[in-house]
Structures are given as structure tokens and as C-alpha cells.
Design an enzyme around this catalytic site. Structure first.
Site, PDB file in Angstrom:
ATOM      1  N   THR A 144      14.405  20.355  -7.468  1.00 17.77           N
ATOM      2  CA  THR A 144      14.332  21.804  -7.569  1.00 17.77           C
ATOM      3  C   THR A 144      12.892  22.247  -7.306  1.00 17.77           C
ATOM      4  OG1 THR A 144      14.968  23.725  -8.913  1.00 17.77           O
ATOM      5  CG2 THR A 144      13.965  21.854 -10.085  1.00 17.77           C
TER       6      THR A 144
ATOM      7  N   LYS B 178      11.300  21.088  -2.981  1.00 17.11           N
ATOM      8  CA  LYS B 178      12.391  20.874  -2.017  1.00 17.11           C
ATOM      9  C   LYS B 178      11.889  20.598  -0.600  1.00 17.11           C
ATOM     10  CE  LYS B 178      15.912  23.496  -4.511  1.00 17.11           C
ATOM     11  NZ  LYS B 178      16.974  24.512  -4.426  1.00 17.11           N
TER      12      LYS B 178
ATOM     13  N   ASP C  34      22.627  22.453  -1.575  1.00 15.54           N
ATOM     14  CA  ASP C  34      22.600  23.875  -1.918  1.00 15.54           C
ATOM     15  C   ASP C  34      23.516  24.652  -0.984  1.00 15.54           C
ATOM     16  OD1 ASP C  34      20.830  23.913  -4.083  1.00 15.54           O
ATOM     17  OD2 ASP C  34      19.074  23.991  -2.790  1.00 15.54           O
TER      18      ASP C  34
ATOM     19  N   ALA D 254      13.768  35.746   3.437  1.00 12.97           N
ATOM     20  CA  ALA D 254      13.575  34.717   4.467  1.00 12.97           C
ATOM     21  C   ALA D 254      12.796  33.520   3.943  1.00 12.97           C
ATOM     22  CB  ALA D 254      12.868  35.315   5.682  1.00 12.97           C
TER      23      ALA D 254
ATOM     24  N   GLY E  49      12.852  29.773   1.659  1.00 14.08           N
ATOM     25  CA  GLY E  49      13.587  28.552   1.923  1.00 14.08           C
ATOM     26  C   GLY E  49      15.084  28.706   1.779  1.00 14.08           C
TER      27      GLY E  49
ATOM     28  N   ASN F 240      13.664  40.847   5.538  1.00 18.47           N
ATOM     29  CA  ASN F 240      12.594  40.308   4.698  1.00 18.47           C
ATOM     30  C   ASN F 240      11.441  41.300   4.667  1.00 18.47           C
ATOM     31  OD1 ASN F 240      11.669  37.881   3.192  1.00 18.47           O
ATOM     32  ND2 ASN F 240      10.031  37.903   4.706  1.00 18.47           N
ATOM     33  N   ARG F 241      10.706  41.319   3.556  1.00 14.06           N
ATOM     34  CA  ARG F 241       9.559  42.224   3.474  1.00 14.06           C
ATOM     35  C   ARG F 241       8.573  41.963   4.614  1.00 14.06           C
ATOM     36  NH1 ARG F 241      10.333  41.714  -2.303  1.00 14.06           N
ATOM     37  NH2 ARG F 241      10.801  43.758  -3.182  1.00 14.06           N
TER      38      ARG F 241
ATOM     39  N   GLY G 129      25.453  33.512  -8.585  1.00 11.20           N
ATOM     40  CA  GLY G 129      25.184  32.210  -8.010  1.00 11.20           C
ATOM     41  C   GLY G 129      25.663  31.020  -8.820  1.00 11.20           C
TER      42      GLY G 129
END
Length: 301
Positions: free
Chosen positions: A71, A75, A111, A136, A138, A159-160, A257
Site C-alpha cells: 500500500t 506501490k 487493485d 490522474a 496512480g 485532473n487539477r 470503494g
């Protein structure tokens, strides 16, 4: 459910490496699966401090640990210490599962296979659907790849940092030999929305809304949510995020999730033990996880 098992010289050990690991639900998944399926295995979390990742991977191999989950924040970094890497994980650029081989560990990404399996469990199909991915990082990159590789009609990555989103979109398109992934700044989300309402599947891959900052959503405009058919927030604490509430207020169906967490764990467990977990056993673990999360939050089941 209390986990009771006999530990002896035939018991396999698996675990989680990361930092932090104190609040992980992964031991519940794997120890319950082991008990429920009569497999001699115990699973424990291992806190790995910064700078100790290589030692942790080599030490685990030396201790004959069967497999590990990985985790944050390791990763990507763990790839440098692996003997081999699965093609999907290589294309995604992230590993969350290590499987023991004769010479070292092979890396996998469960995942994304876990998310795909979770959506299948919820009877939500990606094929021929228009997808919006929020974030955006991982996880966002991996989700974008999964959607593009599994028959989505279009994928828009928001994405920002628009430049980062466009770079990720280009990488995914290049890997798959397609042009169906496009990207733009999160602030330009209104430019994405075309056609009828309740059209899109939206997958929320940022940390916005994660406890304790539960009063926020990555997009606050209620009109955006009118266009969502299914909304997946990869956060599961809180049980119902603000993103999910906005999806439901707009007429869509919202999911958190937790099932992704469940099925990524099951995929790892199956890789380690060369077995197949029944849906009955999977749903038993899911109910335990759900009760645990809601107990911590004080929510009503």
C-alpha cells in the site's frame, strides 16, 4: 467474527507492507478467507519505515513469506526490488500484490482487477459506456487503463493539473494503441457534459472527501451530477461520501470503494493460494467489512 486458527509449522504467512498500516482492513479479508476455506494462512500488517523498503522485501523473501500486499507509499517504489512483474502491472506502473517465486517476488496489480470484479458484482458494465475518471494520480491512471482496455466507448480524465492528465491519457492511448482517452483540467468539467442526463459512469479516484475531511467533493456543482448514471467513489471511509450523496441527489446510483478493497484482496489471496474463492465466501467477508466500517463511524446498516 473472531478469527480462530491453529498456527504451526505448516502455516503460511502473508502480510501488508506500507506506511501507515494501523487502520488496514486487509487482515480481516485474508484471515477470514483462510478460515472459511480451510487454508493454513495468517495475515499481518508490517509497518515499513521510509528507506527500509528494499530490506523489507528481501527480508520477507528470506523469511519464506508466501506473499504480500503493498500500500501507500510503496506501490511504485517496490517495482525496483522485484524479480518479475505481471504485464498488466507493468503497463499500469504500480504493484499492490507480491507473489513468491523461486528467486524473488513477482508483482501484480489486483487493485484494478478488484475494481473490475467489484463493478461486475454490482452488475455495472464498462463496455460501450462513456466514462469520466476524476484524478490522474496512480489510481486514476490505473482506472483509466482498465476502462480503456475493457471496451469503454470513451474515457475522459479530469485532473487539477491538466498537463499531468494529458500525459497520462497519452501513455494509456499509446499502451493500448487507441485514441479513446482524452484529458482536460478538472475546472473544465462542463465541457465534457454532452447528450442526455444520467449518461456517464464516473469513478472518483482522488482523496477528496476522505475522513476526516468529509464535507468536500472534488466537484461541488450539483448540475454535474445530473449526468451520472453510476458513480464510484474509491473511498470507503466515510461509508457515504459527499460525492456519493451528490450522485444520488442527481438521480444516479452511488457505490463506495469497499467492494474494490474486498476483491483486490480476494484476487491476491487466489494468486497466493492457487485457489478460487466462491461468491458466497466473498460476500460473507464483505458483510464483516461493512459492519466494521459502519461500527467505526456509528452509521446505521
Amino acid at each position: 467474527m473472531d478469527i480462530e486458527m491453529e498456527v504451526n509449522g505448516k502455516t503460511h504467512v502473508c502480510g501488508l507492507i506500507g506506511n501507515p498500516v494501523e487502520h488496514t482492513q486487509s487482515p480481516v479479508i485474508h484471515n477470514t478467507l483462510a478460515q472459511d476455506n480451510g487454508i493454513p494462512l495468517i495475515y499481518v500488517p508490517f509497518l515499513v519505515e521510509n528507506g527500509q523498503l528494499e530490506s523489507a522485501v528481501k527480508g520477507a523473501f528470506g523469511l519464506n513469506i508466501l506473499g504480500m500486499n503493498v500500500t501507500v507509499p510503496y506501490k511504485n517504489k517496490v517495482i525496483a526490488y522485484l524479480e518479475d512483474i505481471d504485464d498488466l502491472a507493468k503497463k499500469i506502473g504500480a504493484v499492490n500484490t507480491l507473489v513468491r517465486t523461486d528467486k524473488g517476488y513477482k508483482g501484480y496489480n489486483t487493485d484494478i482487477t478488484g475494481l473490475f470484479r467489484a463493478m461486475k458484482s454490482d452488475e455495472v458494465s464498462i463496455e460501450n459506456e462513456d466514462i469520466i475518471v476524476l484524478g490522474a494520480g496512480g489510481v486514476g491512471r490505473a482506472v483509466t487503463y482498465m476502462c480503456a482496455a475493457n471496451g469503454a466507448r470513451s474515457v475522459v480524465l479530469l485532473n487539477r493539473d491538466a498537463a499531468k492528465a494529458k500525459a497520462v491519457a497519452a501513455e494509456v492511448n499509446r499502451e493500448l494503441g487507441t485514441d479513446l482517452v482524452t484529458a482536460m483540467a478538472l475546472s473544465d468539467y462542463k465541457n465534457v457534459l454532452t447528450g442526455e442526463e444520467n449518461r456517464y459512469i464516473v469513478i472518483q479516484c482522488t482523496s477528496v472527501g476522505l475522513a476526516p475531511n468529509t464535507d468536500y467533493a472534488v466537484i461541488e456543482d450539483g448540475d454535474f451530477y445530473l449526468y451520472i448514471k453510476y458513480g464510484y467513489d474509491l473511498i470507503y471511509t466515510p461509508w457515504e461520501t459527499k460525492f456519493m450523496k451528490l450522485v444520488e441527489a442527481g438521480g444516479g446510483v452511488a457505490y463506495n470503494g469497499l467492494k474494490m478493497l474486498l476483491y483486490q484482496g480476494i484476487d491476491a489471496f487466489e494468486l497466493w493460494n492457487h485457489c478460487k474463492i466462491s461468491e458466497e465466501s466473498a460476500l460473507k467477508v464483505y458483510e464483516i467489512l461493512r459492519r466494521n466500517v459502519c461500527k467505526e463511524e456509528g452509521c446505521v446498516l
